[in-house]
Motif scaffolding. Structure first.
Motif, PDB file in Angstrom:
ATOM      1  N   VAL A  53      58.459  22.530  64.306  1.00  0.00           N
ATOM      2  CA  VAL A  53      58.971  23.417  65.317  1.00  0.00           C
ATOM      3  C   VAL A  53      60.478  23.974  65.000  1.00  0.00           C
ATOM      4  O   VAL A  53      60.495  25.192  65.279  1.00  0.00           O
ATOM      5  N   VAL A  54      61.250  23.024  64.811  1.00  0.00           N
ATOM      6  CA  VAL A  54      62.612  23.374  64.959  1.00  0.00           C
ATOM      7  C   VAL A  54      63.015  24.251  63.744  1.00  0.00           C
ATOM      8  O   VAL A  54      63.933  24.764  63.818  1.00  0.00           O
ATOM      9  N   GLU A  55      62.324  24.165  62.602  1.00  0.00           N
ATOM     10  CA  GLU A  55      62.624  24.666  61.391  1.00  0.00           C
ATOM     11  C   GLU A  55      61.801  26.066  61.352  1.00  0.00           C
ATOM     12  O   GLU A  55      62.060  26.934  60.216  1.00  0.00           O
ATOM     13  N   SER A  56      61.073  26.395  62.233  1.00  0.00           N
ATOM     14  CA  SER A  56      60.370  27.469  62.209  1.00  0.00           C
ATOM     15  C   SER A  56      61.028  28.682  63.326  1.00  0.00           C
ATOM     16  O   SER A  56      61.586  28.404  64.329  1.00  0.00           O
ATOM     17  N   THR A  57      60.983  29.884  62.784  1.00  0.00           N
ATOM     18  CA  THR A  57      61.646  31.020  63.516  1.00  0.00           C
ATOM     19  C   THR A  57      60.737  31.427  64.506  1.00  0.00           C
ATOM     20  O   THR A  57      61.115  32.555  65.329  1.00  0.00           O
ATOM     21  N   HIS A  58      59.511  31.196  64.607  1.00  0.00           N
ATOM     22  CA  HIS A  58      58.433  31.598  65.509  1.00  0.00           C
ATOM     23  C   HIS A  58      57.545  30.421  65.754  1.00  0.00           C
ATOM     24  O   HIS A  58      57.525  29.374  65.347  1.00  0.00           O
ATOM     25  N   PRO A  59      56.906  30.523  67.159  1.00  0.00           N
ATOM     26  CA  PRO A  59      55.949  29.381  67.642  1.00  0.00           C
ATOM     27  C   PRO A  59      54.918  28.938  66.518  1.00  0.00           C
ATOM     28  O   PRO A  59      54.447  29.867  65.446  1.00  0.00           O
ATOM     29  N   VAL A  60      54.730  27.823  66.780  1.00  0.00           N
ATOM     30  CA  VAL A  60      53.786  27.081  65.647  1.00  0.00           C
ATOM     31  C   VAL A  60      52.727  26.657  66.330  1.00  0.00           C
ATOM     32  O   VAL A  60      52.779  26.119  67.331  1.00  0.00           O
ATOM     33  N   GLN A  61      51.700  26.439  65.412  1.00  0.00           N
ATOM     34  CA  GLN A  61      50.291  25.525  66.043  1.00  0.00           C
ATOM     35  C   GLN A  61      50.326  24.009  65.417  1.00  0.00           C
ATOM     36  O   GLN A  61      50.424  23.884  64.196  1.00  0.00           O
TER      37      GLN A  61
END
Length: 436
Positions: free
Chosen positions: A389-397
């Motif tokens: 989650v924190v390494e992504s720049t957008h919402p993740v599933q």
């Protein structure tokens, strides 16, 4: 008012209520401290202080709170408050707001009163006045559910209603080993809170099953003894969600009680309040679920106007810019906002300094953040999910269960079937630490 509450906190001490000492000692080992000395060293406390705490002797509020926070325990649930209840000046709210800053010094937040979020309070109070009603409250941890429940029960008491406030976090592993043990525990606790003698052996019929026996106990004994309505508040109901057999039967029973309240004069006495931190991720028959009936309340964060009002009430001459700066870091989270306002009103730090240090070990949220990190490190699957989650720049599933558990901790928020970090405070702090 601030100095008044500080005086209350600093002049008193607390001890663990005797019935919870063993539970607290189990929490020590559960949190990875195999010796009392290990916990003392972690918190930089004297071994004698930790020993006093764990053996039910009095320690100061700051120490009590700090140990509770590290062990993931709720102060109000385990503290022996019997000798405090006769002191009308010592409010549960002042107790709940007692905190410890990152240096270990005793503090209290700046907010000494409950911040209402209209029209939620009036909706709750109106609901419990209705015979056989069911009120559902959902919000992540530390959003104010416990405060709201306290307010609801206080209003009910003014109506001469009987009240029971039960957190299902009190159900330990032995209680959750079977449905029968859980429901016997449930009946026993409610009866004890109502100051009624335990009569389980007279009403429990094994051949009828646990849910039916529990229903009989309420119908023929507990409710029959009461002249006035009973408001039964069940907090932290998501505690039982992982135990699908218990949760499914217990929640179906609550739904059945609600249906009984539509037609039975006796069951109309019962008004249920059900509070939980996550979405309901267990499968329930639509006709057996208590989560699609009654009055639903989703407790929101403070909005921009409420944060500004809160700051100004505490003497901060804030305009929109300062509010936006704080909320860009912690949103409108009641605990995080209140903690910031407290430190700012003491003039011990500027807003600029607070924002610069907030995500570091030198910031005012250090203990809070370390607690979250500790929880994640104890559950590698959650840590890995949060890392994504924190390494992504957008919402993740994420896998549904992981998403719900992270939401329960208050670390993420749901956007449809995807999640994102709830605040920059969490994403910035955890990004570096989970990356290692």
């Amino acid at each position: 008012m601030i100095s008044f509450i500080q005086g209350l906190v600093m002049s008193r001490s607390l001890r663990i209520s005797p019935q919870y000492i063993e539970r607290v000692k189990r929490a020590v080992k559960h949190n990875g401290f195999f010796r009392q000395r290990d916990l003392a060293e972690e918190l930089q406390l004297a071994l004698s202080t930790v020993s006093s705490f764990l053996n039910g002797r009095r320690v100061d509020y700051a120490t009590f709170y700090e140990i509770c926070e590290r062990l993931g325990l709720e102060l109000k649930e385990i503290a022996d408050l019997e000798d405090e209840r006769s002191d009308r000046t010592f409010s549960a709210e002042a107790l709940e707001l007692a905190t410890v800053d990152c240096s270990g010094e005793e503090t209290g937040t700046a907010v000494s009163e409950y911040m209402e979020r209209p029209p939620i309070e009036s909706r709750c109070n109106e609901t419990i006045l209705q015979p056989g009603s069911l009120l559902r409250i959902k919000a992540p941890k530390r959003m104010g559910k416990t405060w709201l429940i306290d307010r609801i029960l206080a209003q009910a008491t003014k109506q001469k209603y009987r009240t029971v406030n039960l957190s299902l976090l009190l159900a330990d592993g032995s209680v959750l080993s079977s449905l029968d043990k859980f429901l016997r525990w449930f009946c026993g606790v409610v009866g004890r809170e109502l100051r009624l003698r335990d009569q389980l052996t007279d009403y429990w019929v094994d051949e009828l099953g646990s849910s039916q026996s529990c229903t009989i106990y309420f119908e023929e004994y507990l409710l029959s003894q009461l002249e006035h309505p009973l408001v039964l508040a069940l907090d932290d109901v998501d505690r039982i969600f992982p135990y699908s057999a218990i949760a499914g039967n217990f929640l179906a029973m609550l739904r059945a009680w609600y249906e009984k309240g539509k037609r039975s004069k006796l069951w109309k006495k019962l008004r249920l309040v059900v509070a939980h931190s996550t979405e309901v991720y267990i499968e329930l028959n639509i006709h057996q679920s208590p989560f699609n009936v009654g009055e639903s309340i989703e407790l929101p964060e403070f909005n921009r106007e409420q944060v500004q009002d809160l700051a100004q009430r505490q003497g901060l001459d804030w305009q929109g810019a300062q509010v936006d700066q704080l909320m860009s870091l912690v949103g409108g989270h009641p605990y995080l906002v209140q903690r910031a306002i407290y430190h700012l009103t003491r003039s011990e730090i500027t807003l600029k300094e607070l924002l610069q240090k907030a995500c570091t070990e030198a910031g005012i949220y250090a203990n809070h953040l370390r607690g979250h990190l500790g929880n994640l490190q104890e559950h590698p699957e959650l840590a890995m999910a949060m890392k994504i989650v924190v390494e992504s720049t957008h919402p993740v599933q994420l896998e549904s269960m992981l998403a719900f558990q992270l939401q329960s901790l208050g670390l993420v928020q749901l956007e449809g079937n995807e999640v994102k970090a709830r605040y920059h405070l969490y994403s910035n702090y955890l990004h570096d630490r989970l990356g290692n």
